[in-house]
Design a protein around this motif. Structure first.
Motif, PDB file in Angstrom:
ATOM      1  N   MET A 133      11.154   5.293  -9.027  1.00 43.24           N
ATOM      2  CA  MET A 133       9.991   6.020  -9.551  1.00 43.24           C
ATOM      3  C   MET A 133       8.719   5.408  -8.941  1.00 43.24           C
ATOM      4  SD  MET A 133       7.784   4.754 -12.109  1.00 43.24           S
ATOM      5  CE  MET A 133       7.693   3.583 -13.458  1.00 43.24           C
ATOM      6  N   PRO A 134       7.563   6.100  -9.041  1.00 42.26           N
ATOM      7  CA  PRO A 134       6.381   5.672  -8.286  1.00 42.26           C
ATOM      8  C   PRO A 134       5.978   4.213  -8.484  1.00 42.26           C
ATOM      9  CG  PRO A 134       6.028   7.858  -9.185  1.00 42.26           C
ATOM     10  CD  PRO A 134       7.341   7.384  -9.731  1.00 42.26           C
ATOM     11  N   PHE A 135       6.152   3.685  -9.695  1.00 44.34           N
ATOM     12  CA  PHE A 135       5.749   2.301  -9.967  1.00 44.34           C
ATOM     13  C   PHE A 135       6.924   1.471 -10.460  1.00 44.34           C
ATOM     14  CE2 PHE A 135       2.003   4.957 -10.158  1.00 44.34           C
ATOM     15  CZ  PHE A 135       1.127   4.272  -9.323  1.00 44.34           C
ATOM     16  N   GLY A 136       8.105   1.781  -9.950  1.00 48.21           N
ATOM     17  CA  GLY A 136       9.314   1.067 -10.344  1.00 48.21           C
ATOM     18  C   GLY A 136       9.350  -0.376  -9.887  1.00 48.21           C
ATOM     19  N   GLY A 137       8.467  -0.747  -8.965  1.00 49.65           N
ATOM     20  CA  GLY A 137       8.410  -2.126  -8.493  1.00 49.65           C
ATOM     21  C   GLY A 137       7.560  -3.038  -9.348  1.00 49.65           C
ATOM     22  N   HIS A 138       6.985  -2.489 -10.446  1.00 50.48           N
ATOM     23  CA  HIS A 138       6.101  -3.262 -11.331  1.00 50.48           C
ATOM     24  C   HIS A 138       4.854  -3.758 -10.592  1.00 50.48           C
ATOM     25  CE1 HIS A 138       9.479  -2.946 -13.940  1.00 50.48           C
ATOM     26  NE2 HIS A 138       9.081  -3.833 -14.811  1.00 50.48           N
ATOM     27  N   GLN A 139       4.397  -2.956  -9.623  1.00 44.49           N
ATOM     28  CA  GLN A 139       3.229  -3.371  -8.856  1.00 44.49           C
ATOM     29  C   GLN A 139       1.946  -3.411  -9.680  1.00 44.49           C
ATOM     30  OE1 GLN A 139       5.261  -0.673  -8.301  1.00 44.49           O
ATOM     31  NE2 GLN A 139       4.335   0.705  -6.807  1.00 44.49           N
ATOM     32  N   GLN A 140       2.012  -2.960 -10.925  1.00 37.69           N
ATOM     33  CA  GLN A 140       0.837  -3.056 -11.794  1.00 37.69           C
ATOM     34  C   GLN A 140       0.437  -4.499 -12.065  1.00 37.69           C
ATOM     35  OE1 GLN A 140       3.746  -1.712 -12.696  1.00 37.69           O
ATOM     36  NE2 GLN A 140       4.429  -2.472 -14.687  1.00 37.69           N
ATOM     37  N   ILE A 141       1.313  -5.464 -11.759  1.00 40.27           N
ATOM     38  CA  ILE A 141       0.947  -6.872 -11.971  1.00 40.27           C
ATOM     39  C   ILE A 141       0.174  -7.445 -10.790  1.00 40.27           C
ATOM     40  CG2 ILE A 141       3.004  -7.183 -13.403  1.00 40.27           C
ATOM     41  CD1 ILE A 141       4.168  -8.951 -11.171  1.00 40.27           C
ATOM     42  N   CYS A 142       0.008  -6.667  -9.713  1.00 42.96           N
ATOM     43  CA  CYS A 142      -0.746  -7.149  -8.557  1.00 42.96           C
ATOM     44  C   CYS A 142      -2.208  -7.371  -8.930  1.00 42.96           C
ATOM     45  CB  CYS A 142      -0.667  -6.147  -7.412  1.00 42.96           C
ATOM     46  SG  CYS A 142       0.953  -6.051  -6.612  1.00 42.96           S
ATOM     47  N   ASN A 143      -2.839  -8.273  -8.222  1.00 42.14           N
ATOM     48  CA  ASN A 143      -4.265  -8.523  -8.424  1.00 42.14           C
ATOM     49  C   ASN A 143      -5.109  -7.497  -7.675  1.00 42.14           C
ATOM     50  OD1 ASN A 143      -6.516 -10.239  -9.409  1.00 42.14           O
ATOM     51  ND2 ASN A 143      -6.843 -10.597  -7.222  1.00 42.14           N
ATOM     52  N   ALA A 144      -4.672  -7.097  -6.480  1.00 45.16           N
ATOM     53  CA  ALA A 144      -5.414  -6.135  -5.676  1.00 45.16           C
ATOM     54  C   ALA A 144      -5.334  -4.743  -6.305  1.00 45.16           C
ATOM     55  CB  ALA A 144      -4.866  -6.102  -4.256  1.00 45.16           C
ATOM     56  N   LYS A 145      -6.496  -4.137  -6.537  1.00 48.67           N
ATOM     57  CA  LYS A 145      -6.538  -2.834  -7.207  1.00 48.67           C
ATOM     58  C   LYS A 145      -5.768  -1.777  -6.421  1.00 48.67           C
ATOM     59  CE  LYS A 145      -9.671   0.610  -9.167  1.00 48.67           C
ATOM     60  NZ  LYS A 145     -11.092   0.983  -9.396  1.00 48.67           N
ATOM     61  N   LEU A 146      -5.884  -1.798  -5.091  1.00 49.35           N
ATOM     62  CA  LEU A 146      -5.187  -0.813  -4.280  1.00 49.35           C
ATOM     63  C   LEU A 146      -3.682  -0.902  -4.488  1.00 49.35           C
ATOM     64  CD1 LEU A 146      -5.038   1.350  -2.090  1.00 49.35           C
ATOM     65  CD2 LEU A 146      -5.059  -0.471  -0.376  1.00 49.35           C
ATOM     66  N   LEU A 147      -3.137  -2.121  -4.485  1.00 49.36           N
ATOM     67  CA  LEU A 147      -1.701  -2.282  -4.655  1.00 49.36           C
ATOM     68  C   LEU A 147      -1.255  -1.904  -6.062  1.00 49.36           C
ATOM     69  CD1 LEU A 147      -0.924  -5.588  -2.715  1.00 49.36           C
ATOM     70  CD2 LEU A 147      -0.943  -3.223  -1.900  1.00 49.36           C
ATOM     71  N   ARG A 148      -2.093  -2.188  -7.056  1.00 50.93           N
ATOM     72  CA  ARG A 148      -1.752  -1.831  -8.447  1.00 50.93           C
ATOM     73  C   ARG A 148      -1.570  -0.333  -8.619  1.00 50.93           C
ATOM     74  NH1 ARG A 148      -5.967  -5.361 -10.205  1.00 50.93           N
ATOM     75  NH2 ARG A 148      -7.199  -3.562 -10.869  1.00 50.93           N
ATOM     76  N   THR A 149      -2.264   0.451  -7.798  1.00 50.60           N
ATOM     77  CA  THR A 149      -2.260   1.903  -7.958  1.00 50.60           C
ATOM     78  C   THR A 149      -1.558   2.624  -6.811  1.00 50.60           C
ATOM     79  OG1 THR A 149      -4.453   2.002  -6.915  1.00 50.60           O
ATOM     80  CG2 THR A 149      -4.375   1.861  -9.325  1.00 50.60           C
ATOM     81  N   LEU A 150      -0.889   1.878  -5.940  1.00 52.71           N
ATOM     82  CA  LEU A 150      -0.238   2.463  -4.769  1.00 52.71           C
ATOM     83  C   LEU A 150       1.229   2.773  -5.087  1.00 52.71           C
ATOM     84  CD1 LEU A 150      -0.610   3.188  -1.758  1.00 52.71           C
ATOM     85  CD2 LEU A 150       0.169   0.868  -1.206  1.00 52.71           C
ATOM     86  N   PRO A 151       1.589   4.050  -5.196  1.00 52.18           N
ATOM     87  CA  PRO A 151       2.969   4.388  -5.579  1.00 52.18           C
ATOM     88  C   PRO A 151       3.964   4.173  -4.441  1.00 52.18           C
ATOM     89  CG  PRO A 151       1.734   6.391  -5.110  1.00 52.18           C
ATOM     90  CD  PRO A 151       0.760   5.252  -5.011  1.00 52.18           C
ATOM     91  N   TRP A 152       5.163   3.818  -4.820  1.00 50.83           N
ATOM     92  CA  TRP A 152       6.334   3.784  -3.941  1.00 50.83           C
ATOM     93  C   TRP A 152       6.307   2.726  -2.841  1.00 50.83           C
ATOM     94  CZ3 TRP A 152       5.116   9.289  -4.851  1.00 50.83           C
ATOM     95  CH2 TRP A 152       5.984   9.875  -5.793  1.00 50.83           C
ATOM     96  N   PHE A 153       5.257   1.909  -2.725  1.00 54.86           N
ATOM     97  CA  PHE A 153       5.261   0.968  -1.610  1.00 54.86           C
ATOM     98  C   PHE A 153       6.291  -0.144  -1.816  1.00 54.86           C
ATOM     99  CE2 PHE A 153       2.519  -1.759  -4.133  1.00 54.86           C
ATOM    100  CZ  PHE A 153       2.686  -3.036  -3.600  1.00 54.86           C
ATOM    101  N   ASN A 189      -3.387 -11.042  -0.190  1.00 56.56           N
ATOM    102  CA  ASN A 189      -3.603 -12.349  -0.840  1.00 56.56           C
ATOM    103  C   ASN A 189      -3.119 -12.405  -2.280  1.00 56.56           C
ATOM    104  OD1 ASN A 189      -4.953 -13.586   1.445  1.00 56.56           O
ATOM    105  ND2 ASN A 189      -6.726 -12.298   0.950  1.00 56.56           N
ATOM    106  N   GLU A 190      -1.984 -11.758  -2.539  1.00 55.90           N
ATOM    107  CA  GLU A 190      -1.390 -11.888  -3.867  1.00 55.90           C
ATOM    108  C   GLU A 190      -0.879 -13.319  -4.061  1.00 55.90           C
ATOM    109  OE1 GLU A 190      -1.459  -9.784  -6.314  1.00 55.90           O
ATOM    110  OE2 GLU A 190      -2.356  -8.153  -5.151  1.00 55.90           O
ATOM    111  N   ARG A 191      -0.918 -13.788  -5.294  1.00 62.44           N
ATOM    112  CA  ARG A 191      -0.485 -15.154  -5.593  1.00 62.44           C
ATOM    113  C   ARG A 191       0.997 -15.315  -5.277  1.00 62.44           C
ATOM    114  NH1 ARG A 191      -0.179 -16.813 -10.462  1.00 62.44           N
ATOM    115  NH2 ARG A 191       0.033 -14.747 -11.391  1.00 62.44           N
ATOM    116  N   PRO A 192       1.404 -16.492  -4.799  1.00 61.65           N
ATOM    117  CA  PRO A 192       2.828 -16.724  -4.507  1.00 61.65           C
ATOM    118  C   PRO A 192       3.737 -16.419  -5.692  1.00 61.65           C
ATOM    119  CG  PRO A 192       1.516 -18.481  -3.564  1.00 61.65           C
ATOM    120  CD  PRO A 192       0.571 -17.632  -4.371  1.00 61.65           C
TER     121      PRO A 192
END
Length: 266
Positions: free
Chosen positions: A148-168, A184-187
């Motif tokens: 699904m579009p956010f199945g990777g839990h990318q909402q935890i990213c710090n970068a706003k673009l990545l938080r809202t980027l589906p399917w990457f 530059n996401e945290r390790p």
């Protein structure tokens, strides 16, 4: 990260409300009134889900591995714990060797809400749950299908673009990791996201694992808009149009949450 993930009291209340409005009614269609049941929640976090069951007249135990969330759960359920209606345990479920003895009995309902997609060797875990179930007991899973579009839990990213980027998150691992590093996401965040890339589960895999481990699916729900989206995005919950739930593999791309209740085959 959404603000309510930081405000743990609000997150507790949200989980309680979603459980009252959607999870419990879904279960009651199969098992009747959720009253006087013994409930186990695995990965209970702050125990908002468990609280909804307790308020219906059930008793329950929550198991939580993260110590900080275990502490909060015990605070939020302090009254119920003192009354003997609930307990919260800081333990790995694999370390429970005899549930009937160590947890003072077996369970009518086992709940995993947004947890199974984080567990390694899901087939082994699903088989393990048999030892915790009382006769006629059921298991409920709610999870976001991996595709699904956010199945990777990318909402935890710090970068706003990545938080809202589906399917990457569906990119090959090397490209996915490289993109996270580029922003530059945290390790620690990168490690968490790569782990769920390994453990994320789709609807077809879930059905296969249940079949291989001799479980029967009692009911399913396919959410186009997950009930929790009301709090995340102000979007009202909505089910996938029923004919579209019948399309294997494709349904994973537009199902934002899969609810499934199952039991061992007799």
């Amino acid at each position: 990260m959404f603000d309510f993930h930081k405000d743990k009291q609000r997150y507790f209340n949200i989980q309680k409300e979603v459980t009252e409005e959607d999870v419990i009614p879904f279960l009651e269609k199969q098992i009747g009134p959720c009253i006087n049941k013994r409930v186990l929640e695995v990965g209970c976090a702050e125990a908002g889900v468990l609280k909804a069951f307790l308020d219906k007249g059930n008793t329950g135990i929550g198991i939580e591995l993260a110590e900080s969330r275990f502490v909060l759960a015990r605070q939020f359920l302090d009254d119920e714990i003192k009354q003997g209606k609930a307990d919260i345990i800081n333990k790995n479920i694999y370390d429970v060797k005899d549930p009937a003895v160590e947890l003072n009995g077996l369970f009518d309902i086992i709940i995993l809400k947004d947890v199974i997609e984080h567990i390694h060797d899901q087939g082994k875990f699903i088989q393990l749950l048999r030892g915790f179930l009382a006769p006629d007991g059921v298991v409920f899973f709610a999870y976001p299908p991996w595709w699904m579009p956010f199945g990777g839990h990318q909402q935890i990213c710090n970068a706003k673009l990545l938080r809202t980027l589906p399917w990457f998150h569906l990119l090959p691992k090397s490209l996915y990791k490289g993109l996270l590093q580029l922003f530059n996401e945290r390790p620690a965040t990168i490690a968490d996201l790569l782990e769920i890339k390994e453990t994320g589960i789709n609807i077809e895999k879930m059905r296969r694992l249940l079949r291989e481990n001799n479980y029967t699916i009692l009911d399913q729900k396919f959410w186009l808009f997950n009930p929790i989206y009301k709090f995340k995005f102000g979007i009202n919950k909505k089910l996938v149009w029923q004919p579209l739930t019948m399309l294997p593999y494709i349904r994973n791309f537009y199902t934002t949450a899969h609810y499934v209740v199952f039991c061992p085959k007799s």
